[in-house]
Structure formats: structure tokens, C-alpha cells
Design a protein around this motif. Structure first.
Motif, PDB file in Angstrom:
ATOM      1  N   ASP A 288     -16.436  11.117  71.129  1.00 29.31           N
ATOM      2  CA  ASP A 288     -16.666  12.234  71.036  1.00 29.31           C
ATOM      3  C   ASP A 288     -17.023  12.931  72.191  1.00 29.31           C
ATOM      4  OD1 ASP A 288     -18.679  12.502  69.649  1.00 29.31           O
ATOM      5  OD2 ASP A 288     -17.292  12.956  68.352  1.00 29.31           O
ATOM      6  N   TYR A 289     -18.249  12.974  73.043  1.00 32.63           N
ATOM      7  CA  TYR A 289     -18.595  13.227  74.116  1.00 32.63           C
ATOM      8  C   TYR A 289     -18.349  13.440  75.416  1.00 32.63           C
ATOM      9  CZ  TYR A 289     -23.298  13.084  71.357  1.00 32.63           C
ATOM     10  OH  TYR A 289     -23.960  13.691  69.932  1.00 32.63           O
ATOM     11  N   LEU A 290     -16.976  12.417  75.783  1.00 27.22           N
ATOM     12  CA  LEU A 290     -16.245  12.599  76.849  1.00 27.22           C
ATOM     13  C   LEU A 290     -15.114  13.311  76.692  1.00 27.22           C
ATOM     14  CD1 LEU A 290     -18.557   9.993  76.702  1.00 27.22           C
ATOM     15  CD2 LEU A 290     -16.736   8.989  77.754  1.00 27.22           C
ATOM     16  N   GLY A 291     -15.116  13.986  78.204  1.00 25.97           N
ATOM     17  CA  GLY A 291     -14.124  14.110  78.133  1.00 25.97           C
ATOM     18  C   GLY A 291     -12.537  13.613  77.731  1.00 25.97           C
ATOM     19  N   VAL A 292     -12.428  13.259  78.720  1.00 20.47           N
ATOM     20  CA  VAL A 292     -11.657  12.198  78.018  1.00 20.47           C
ATOM     21  C   VAL A 292     -10.652  11.816  76.378  1.00 20.47           C
ATOM     22  CG1 VAL A 292     -11.648  10.712  80.378  1.00 20.47           C
ATOM     23  CG2 VAL A 292     -12.647   9.793  77.775  1.00 20.47           C
ATOM     24  N   PHE A 293     -11.838  11.904  75.661  1.00 22.28           N
ATOM     25  CA  PHE A 293     -11.337  12.054  74.677  1.00 22.28           C
ATOM     26  C   PHE A 293     -11.246  12.915  73.134  1.00 22.28           C
ATOM     27  CE2 PHE A 293     -13.271   7.497  75.255  1.00 22.28           C
ATOM     28  CZ  PHE A 293     -12.720   6.821  74.826  1.00 22.28           C
ATOM     29  N   GLY A 294     -11.597  14.034  74.389  1.00 27.59           N
ATOM     30  CA  GLY A 294     -11.261  15.462  74.169  1.00 27.59           C
ATOM     31  C   GLY A 294     -12.611  16.536  74.110  1.00 27.59           C
ATOM     32  N   ASN A 295     -13.591  15.866  74.848  1.00 30.65           N
ATOM     33  CA  ASN A 295     -14.585  17.248  74.547  1.00 30.65           C
ATOM     34  C   ASN A 295     -14.817  18.260  75.404  1.00 30.65           C
ATOM     35  OD1 ASN A 295     -17.612  18.208  75.622  1.00 30.65           O
ATOM     36  ND2 ASN A 295     -18.212  17.008  73.414  1.00 30.65           N
ATOM     37  N   THR A 296     -14.907  19.557  75.229  1.00 36.64           N
ATOM     38  CA  THR A 296     -14.907  20.539  76.305  1.00 36.64           C
ATOM     39  C   THR A 296     -16.202  21.196  76.512  1.00 36.64           C
ATOM     40  OG1 THR A 296     -15.090  21.934  74.250  1.00 36.64           O
ATOM     41  CG2 THR A 296     -12.341  21.221  75.025  1.00 36.64           C
ATOM     42  N   GLU A 297     -17.515  20.469  76.645  1.00 34.47           N
ATOM     43  CA  GLU A 297     -18.285  20.718  76.824  1.00 34.47           C
ATOM     44  C   GLU A 297     -18.815  20.642  78.467  1.00 34.47           C
ATOM     45  OE1 GLU A 297     -20.668  20.745  73.587  1.00 34.47           O
ATOM     46  OE2 GLU A 297     -20.416  19.034  72.811  1.00 34.47           O
ATOM     47  N   HIS A 298     -17.988  19.534  78.685  1.00 35.35           N
ATOM     48  CA  HIS A 298     -17.685  19.075  80.749  1.00 35.35           C
ATOM     49  C   HIS A 298     -19.217  18.309  80.386  1.00 35.35           C
ATOM     50  CE1 HIS A 298     -14.564  21.247  81.871  1.00 35.35           C
ATOM     51  NE2 HIS A 298     -14.946  22.415  81.043  1.00 35.35           N
ATOM     52  N   LEU A 299     -19.958  17.172  79.300  1.00 39.15           N
ATOM     53  CA  LEU A 299     -20.979  16.776  79.787  1.00 39.15           C
ATOM     54  C   LEU A 299     -21.091  15.748  80.316  1.00 39.15           C
ATOM     55  CD1 LEU A 299     -22.375  17.273  75.885  1.00 39.15           C
ATOM     56  CD2 LEU A 299     -22.653  18.505  77.434  1.00 39.15           C
ATOM     57  N   THR A 300     -19.666  15.373  80.174  1.00 38.00           N
ATOM     58  CA  THR A 300     -19.885  14.057  81.024  1.00 38.00           C
ATOM     59  C   THR A 300     -18.677  14.017  82.286  1.00 38.00           C
ATOM     60  OG1 THR A 300     -18.110  13.234  79.480  1.00 38.00           O
ATOM     61  CG2 THR A 300     -20.078  12.225  78.749  1.00 38.00           C
ATOM     62  N   PRO A 301     -19.171  14.574  83.216  1.00 42.64           N
ATOM     63  CA  PRO A 301     -18.329  14.544  84.139  1.00 42.64           C
ATOM     64  C   PRO A 301     -18.124  13.096  84.945  1.00 42.64           C
ATOM     65  CG  PRO A 301     -20.189  15.952  84.760  1.00 42.64           C
ATOM     66  CD  PRO A 301     -20.318  15.327  83.669  1.00 42.64           C
ATOM     67  N   ASN A 302     -18.719  13.020  85.601  1.00 44.71           N
ATOM     68  CA  ASN A 302     -18.937  11.603  86.034  1.00 44.71           C
ATOM     69  C   ASN A 302     -18.436  10.242  85.553  1.00 44.71           C
ATOM     70  OD1 ASN A 302     -20.907  11.840  88.623  1.00 44.71           O
ATOM     71  ND2 ASN A 302     -22.355  12.033  87.000  1.00 44.71           N
ATOM     72  N   LEU A 303     -18.619  10.152  83.773  1.00 43.40           N
ATOM     73  CA  LEU A 303     -17.794   9.208  83.476  1.00 43.40           C
ATOM     74  C   LEU A 303     -15.994   9.664  82.950  1.00 43.40           C
ATOM     75  CD1 LEU A 303     -20.579   8.732  80.170  1.00 43.40           C
ATOM     76  CD2 LEU A 303     -19.476   6.823  81.979  1.00 43.40           C
ATOM     77  N   ASP A 304     -15.816  10.812  82.799  1.00 43.30           N
ATOM     78  CA  ASP A 304     -15.069  11.259  82.972  1.00 43.30           C
ATOM     79  C   ASP A 304     -13.869  10.521  84.242  1.00 43.30           C
ATOM     80  OD1 ASP A 304     -15.178  12.266  80.056  1.00 43.30           O
ATOM     81  OD2 ASP A 304     -15.674  14.216  81.261  1.00 43.30           O
ATOM     82  N   ARG A 305     -14.746  10.849  85.223  1.00 40.08           N
ATOM     83  CA  ARG A 305     -13.738  10.327  86.756  1.00 40.08           C
ATOM     84  C   ARG A 305     -13.503   8.873  86.258  1.00 40.08           C
ATOM     85  NH1 ARG A 305     -16.833  13.441  88.902  1.00 40.08           N
ATOM     86  NH2 ARG A 305     -18.963  12.094  90.210  1.00 40.08           N
ATOM     87  N   LEU A 306     -14.709   8.340  86.526  1.00 38.65           N
ATOM     88  CA  LEU A 306     -14.591   7.238  86.500  1.00 38.65           C
ATOM     89  C   LEU A 306     -13.810   5.824  84.747  1.00 38.65           C
ATOM     90  CD1 LEU A 306     -17.044   4.986  87.438  1.00 38.65           C
ATOM     91  CD2 LEU A 306     -17.851   4.824  85.542  1.00 38.65           C
ATOM     92  N   ALA A 307     -13.930   7.440  83.916  1.00 37.84           N
ATOM     93  CA  ALA A 307     -12.697   6.779  83.586  1.00 37.84           C
ATOM     94  C   ALA A 307     -10.746   6.093  84.231  1.00 37.84           C
ATOM     95  CB  ALA A 307     -12.130   7.216  82.549  1.00 37.84           C
ATOM     96  N   GLY A 308     -10.809   7.648  85.035  1.00 41.03           N
ATOM     97  CA  GLY A 308      -9.679   7.489  85.532  1.00 41.03           C
ATOM     98  C   GLY A 308      -9.327   6.555  87.002  1.00 41.03           C
ATOM     99  N   GLN A 309     -10.688   5.762  86.487  1.00 38.14           N
ATOM    100  CA  GLN A 309     -10.409   4.910  87.281  1.00 38.14           C
ATOM    101  C   GLN A 309     -10.751   2.879  87.126  1.00 38.14           C
ATOM    102  OE1 GLN A 309     -13.755   5.676  90.692  1.00 38.14           O
ATOM    103  NE2 GLN A 309     -12.537   8.238  90.724  1.00 38.14           N
TER     104      GLN A 309
END
Length: 643
Positions: A288-309
Motif C-alpha cells: 500500500d505504499y505504491l501508487g499502483v495499489f492505491g496510494n496517493t502520496e506519490h512516494l514511489t514514482p519509479n516503482l509505479d512507472r516500472l510496474a507498467g513495464q
């Protein structure tokens, strides 16, 4: 009572008892305030918490009395009134008061971190004092806390100073002392016979159970019971039945042996791909720290981008709540056996069937790369004994570490060491399997300045954002390397940042992310299959099209059928299997419980009187894991090379 009324040395025990009970009462009340909403206390539950708490407080005090009682009994009159003895007694009483104050503060800080009383974690913290004391010193204003405890202790001592002096002037025969001592020494005997860990299970709400406990009592209990015999404490099935169920679970075929020997040959389709594997296990990275799992604090921009790849696993669960549990599950593909993790069982923690041993046999350079000192939690001994080379803080030159804290080097320095080792393996024309373990996302949450826009040491959000930044930087540097295109980058958490909940095994607090990134070899996709950390090794080996002999409990997530899906989660005593929106739980004293819809905010547990199909599945995994480990059936025995 006036000081002149003291007629026995043992009055000292009464004075300290009142102070101890006050300290324990204050601690319990402050913890209750901190957990008031989660504890969900009715009037009856409130009374039970304090009544049982008093019983545990008295039980601990009765054990602590043993050396004091013997001292008061055996010191003769001529020594009792000497200046030396008077000074020692006064110093001991002040030290006791100060110690009680220290325990109050320690319990509050421990609760703030883990939402539980002292447990196995606190025992480990006592063993690994350097990391822990450095962490405390860097996380809290320690001089201020210790000074405040000292001042309060002085005040409390002043309140009873006259009474202490009066007791030191008492004349008391040995016969009189024997009577008092005999009565007092009966108390720990009564405590031993009547008070145990079962009393604290007053509710399905784990916060209530923790509040009813006594921290020092729990610490001693954890120290004594750091391993549990499954067959002695848990519900069992006949070994033949449990073995058959387990073999069907892991092989998806009929039983292949009449015993718990689960060794089998895994035939993955396709030609073997000796790709590199860069497995990064991130400290406390809750999903729940990752944006892809619904977090809205923008703590993991790299992991969120990586998740789509990447191949993103959205329904993966950690097996436990400690780093060593995550390391154990990913390395050995084994469920969490009760008690301490295999990593720390220093008698039988080596020469086991590990992914490191499998890949080492196939010609890989296999390394465990840790940001801290690998003697911590017995990690170096565990990995060195299971096929891995070791790179850690103690083997890294100081000139190559720009920032360190209590737990080790900063993540970007750790990744620099891993890239350096990858370059070396590439020059030697060897594929590599590196298992990295980070440390930065851990209290005191400090990291190098200038990396992100959140100041170092300000809390978990900053540590998470720095962790994400460091992963982004590592991948940017790796993309410049010739080995990048043939490397699988695996990012997975060891456990979540918190495991406390209203129930003993809160499923939501075990949910972790996993990404596998390799643009040349892995198609971006989401994998929603319910799965466990024990499935990581078989899944990676399947992606490499590896054929191998296996003693793993896990399965390839990508080929699981719906009926195969499950997650295995546990703490030190409770062992759970999560499947079909139900959580089956095995507990000591052969207790079996069930949660339906366990992801609800406050799931309700029901007790089962006999095993059903779900519980039998649960038993098969854990009874099998305990038997196989204890009988060394997952010992590493490389198959003979055929010509």
C-alpha cells in the motif's frame, strides 16, 4: 505507614511492589490510550484487561523476588547494618526504580514500532545490541529520555527514603527471616503452576491480549520459547495422510512417495536461459505504499512507472513479519515453521535446498549482498552455508560508502556494490544471481541528503521515497551496462511495515508487491494469482526455463490453477493458510480457527473443533515443513552428473 513501624527487612519488597505495580499500571494505561480505537474495549473487556494484567504483573514480580528474597534471608545481622550493605541496598533499590522507569519507556517505544508487548523481536534486539543501540540512539533523543527517567526515579526514591532507612535499622533473627522467605518463595511456585501464556488469550482482538500482558514477563517467555515443536503444540494429521495431501499440493499430481520426502524433478518447457537475476528484497515495502495499489502520496514514482513495464504480481503475500522470514521463504521456498526462522537456527540452518544452490550448480555466480553487517540475524552464516558468496558492509571499503546509519549503508551504495559485482561476473563470462537485502526503509529512516524532497530522518514516508529513488538510480546505471539486456530485475519486499491488527494474523498486513522487469525477456502484464513468497524461487526458475531437482514447497505462480492458489502467513506461533477468502489458522494447544473475509477491517474468528478440508490443507503444509526440516529431508544433495 510510618517508617518506625517497619519490623522486617522484607518490608522493602512491599515498597518496591507498590512502585512496580504503579509502573505496570501506567504502562498498560498509556498503551491502552495509544490503541484505544483498535482495542474496541467494552466495560467487561476493560476489566479483564486490567485484572489479567495484574495477574501477569504479580507473576513477573514473584519471579524477580527470588534473588532478593534469598539475599535478605542469608545476609547475617552483623553485615546487614554495615555501611557497605546499607549503600548496596540503597543503590539496588534506586537501580530497581530506574529500571522500572526504563521498562516503561522501552515498552512505549516498542509498542510505537510494533504494536505489541515485548516478544521474539525484543529478544533478538538484545542479542544484536550494536545495531539496536545505534538505531535507538539515532531515532530518539536518548539523553533526554534517560535524564527524565533519572529525575523521576530520584523523586520516587525520595518518597520512600525514610522507610528504607528504617528497614536498614531493623533487627531480625534468622528464624523470623525464614518464615517471611518461605512464604514469599511460594509465590513464584504458584505463578509457575497457574500462570502461563494461555491466560492472555482473553479475546479474538489481539490488542486486548497484548494490553493484558506484562512486558518483562513476555520477554522472558519469548526468550524461553523461541522454538516450538509442531507435533507437541499443534493439531496434527497422521503423517501418511499429511504427506499425501502435501505432495498433491506441491506436485499437482498423485502422491509420489509414502513419506514427507517431497523431492521431485521439475521439467520446465523450453531451452534453459542462463539470464542474470538481480533480486532486490526491499525492507518493509508494504504494497500500500505504491501508487499502483492505491496510494496517493506519490512516494514511489519509479516503482509505479516500472510496474507498467514489468510483470507485476498484485496478490502476493509475505510469510511473516520479520526480514529473516522473507529471506527464508524466498531462498528455501519453505513455509514459516513455528518459533524463530530457519535463518537463525544455528544448528541446522545450512546445507539446505536453496535457489542459490540450484543456480550455483548451473554455473551461476551466486551472492548475498546486504547493506548491513551480515552477522546480524545470522544472515552471513545462513547464506554462506547454502551456496552464496557474501558481500556486506564489513567487506565494503569505507571509501565506497558515502552514508551509513545503525543498520548499514544507504541503498544507493548497496546498489553500487551489486553493480560492481555484476561487472566482475560479466567479465568472467558467468551469469549471476544476486540476492540483495536493503536496510534504509527502517527506523531511524535516515538517508543521504539531496536525494529527495523529504528531509532525512523525518519518518517512514521519506525512507520509502528514498528507497524508490535509489531503485530508479540503480536501474538507470544498470541500463548502461552490457549485461543489462540479459538480466531479470526482481523487486520484492521482505515483509510489510507493520503487522499489527485486531486479529492475530491480519491478512492485509502481509500484502507485498513483486515486480519482474526485463524489457528484452519479460512481457509487461499483471499477475493476479493469489500466491506466497515461497513461490518466488520456483517462478524465477520457470522463467529461466530451468529443469532441476527440487525440494521446494512453492509452485510456479504463472501456471497455478485457481484451486492451487493460497498464501501461507504466520507469526511466531500462529500458522495460517489464506485461500478462497478464508483464513485457516493453527495455534498452540492444537487450537484451530477460521476467519471468513479476513480482509475486512475487523474479521471475526470462529473456533473449529475438528479439522475440515481447509484446515487439513493448512496442517499438511506446516506439519510437513516442520517434519521435513527437522529430519533434514530438504538437505542439499546435488544430483549425480550423468554422462
Amino acid at each position: 505507614m510510618q517508617a518506625r513501624h517497619s519490623n522486617s527487612r522484607y518490608s522493602l519488597i512491599g515498597y518496591i511492589l507498590l512502585i512496580a505495580l504503579a509502573a505496570f499500571f501506567i504502562t498498560r494505561t498509556l498503551l491502552l490510550v495509544a490503541a484505544f480505537q483498535e482495542a474496541d474495549l467494552s466495560i467487561i473487556a476493560f476489566l479483564k484487561v486490567y485484572l489479567l494484567g495484574l495477574i501477569y504483573d504479580l507473576a513477573f514480580y514473584s519471579y524477580a523476588l527470588i534473588p532478593v528474597t534469598l539475599y535478605l534471608l542469608l545476609i547475617p545481622e552483623r553485615i546487614w547494618k554495615t555501611r557497605l550493605n546499607r549503600g548496596l541496598v540503597q543503590l539496588a533499590i534506586f537501580a530497581t526504580i530506574y529500571g522500572l522507569g526504563f521498562i516503561v519507556a522501552a515498552e512505549l517505544l516498542f509498542w510505537d514500532e510494533f504494536s505489541v508487548r515485548f516478544n521474539f523481536i525484543s529478544v533478538d534486539y538484545l542479542v544484536y545490541r550494536r545495531e539496536v543501540t545505534d538505531n535507538i540512539r539515532e531515532s530518539y533523543p536518548l539523553p533526554l529520555y534517560l535524564s527524565a527517567i533519572f529525575v523521576v526515579s530520584l523523586f520516587v526514591y525520595w518518597l520512600i527514603a525514610d522507610r528504607i532507612k528504617a528497614v536498614l535499622d531493623v533487627r531480625e533473627t534468622f528464624r523470623q527471616r525464614v518464615v517471611y522467605a518461605g512464604g514469599i518463595l511460594l509465590l513464584p511456585v504458584v505463578s509457575f503452576l497457574l500462570v502461563n501464556q494461555d491466560l492472555r488469550e482473553l479475546s479474538n482482538n489481539s490488542y486486548q491480549n497484548e494490553l493484558a500482558s506484562n512486558g518483562p514477563y513476555q520477554f522472558i517467555a519469548a526468550f524461553r520459547n523461541n522454538e516450538l515443536d509442531y507435533y507437541k503444540f499443534y493439531q496434527t494429521l497422521p503423517d501418511s495422510k499429511a504427506a499425501s495431501l502435501l505432495q498433491k499440493e506441491i506436485s499437482q499430481e498423485a502422491a509420489v512417495a509414502p513419506s514427507f520426502d517431497i523431492r521431485r524433478y521439475i521439467d520446465n518447457p523450453g531451452s534453459e536461459r542462463h539470464l542474470n537475476v538481480f533480486l532486490v528484497m526491499v525492507e518493509s515495502l508494504s504494497a500500500d505504499y505504491l501508487g499502483v495499489f492505491g496510494n496517493t502520496e506519490h512516494l514511489t514514482p519509479n516503482l509505479d512507472r516500472l510496474a507498467g513495464q514489468s510483470m507485476l504480481f498484485t496478490n502476493l503475500y509475505a510469510t511473516g513479519t520479520r526480514t529473516t522470514r522473507g529471506l527464508e521463504a524466498v531462498t528455501l521456498s519453505i513455509p514459516p515453521t513455528p518459533g524463530r526462522s530457519i535463518v537463525k537456527r544455528v544448528v541446522h540452518e545450512t546445507n539446505l535446498w536453496s535457489i542459490g544452490n540450484v543456480l550455483k550448480q548451473k554455473g551461476y555466480d551466486v551472492e548475498f549482498i546486504y547493506g548491513g553487517r551480515g552477522y546480524f540475524e545470522n544472515m552471513n552464516a545462513f547464506f554462506a552455508g547454502n551456496g552464496y558468496g557474501i558481500i556486506d558492509q564489513s567487506s565494503t571499503p569505507d571509501s565506497e560508502m558515502g552514508f551509513t546509519n545503525a543498520w548499514g549503508m544507504a541503498d544507493d551504495d548497496l546498489y553500487a556494490q551489486a553493480i560492481k559485482a555484476a561487472d566482475s561476473a560479466y567479465r568472467a563470462d558467468k551469469p549471476f544471481f544476486f540476492h540483495l537485502m536493503t536496510t534504509t526503509n527502517h527506523r531511524p529512516y535516515t538517508y543521504p541528503d539531496g536525494r529527495i524532497d523529504i528531509p532525512s530522518g523525518s519518518g517512514r514516508p521519506g525512507a520509502v521515497k528514498y528507497t524508490d529513488w535509489a531503485i530508479g538510480e540503480m536501474l538507470a546505471k544498470a541500463r548502461q551496462k552490457p549485461w543489462f539486456k540479459d538480466t531479470l530485475f526482481v523487486i520484492v519486499a521482505d515483509h510489510t511495515s507493520g503487522s499489527a491488527g485486531k486479529v492475530a494474523l491480519p491478512v492485509r498486513q502481509y500484502h507485498i508487491p513483486m515486480l519482474i522487469y526485463s524489457p528484452e525477456h519479460i512481457k509487461a502484464q499483471k499477475v493476479d494469482t493469489l500466491s506466497s513468497q515461497i513461490d518466488v524461487a520456483p517462478t524465477l526458475l520457470a522463467l529461466l526455463n530451468m529443469d532441476y531437482d527440487s525440494a521446494f514447497f512453492g509452485k510456479n505462480i504463472l501456471t497455478m490453477q485457481p484451486e492451487d492458489e493460497r498464501a501461507l502467513i504466520g507469526n511466531y506461533q500462529k500458522l495460517g493458510l489464506y485461500a478462497d477468502n478464508r483464513l485457516s489458522i493453527l495455534s498452540p494447544k492444537r487450537r484451530m480457527t477460521r476467519q471468513v473475509n479476513p480482509n475486512a477491517s475487523a474479521p471475526v474468528e470462529t473456533t473449529l473443533v475438528a479439522p475440515d478440508a481447509d484446515i487439513e490443507r493448512d496442517i499438511a503444509y506446516y506439519q510437513g515443513a516442520s517434519y521435513i526440516f527437522s529430519q533434514h529431508l530438504n538437505a542439499w544433495e546435488p544430483p549425480a552428473v550423468t554422462q
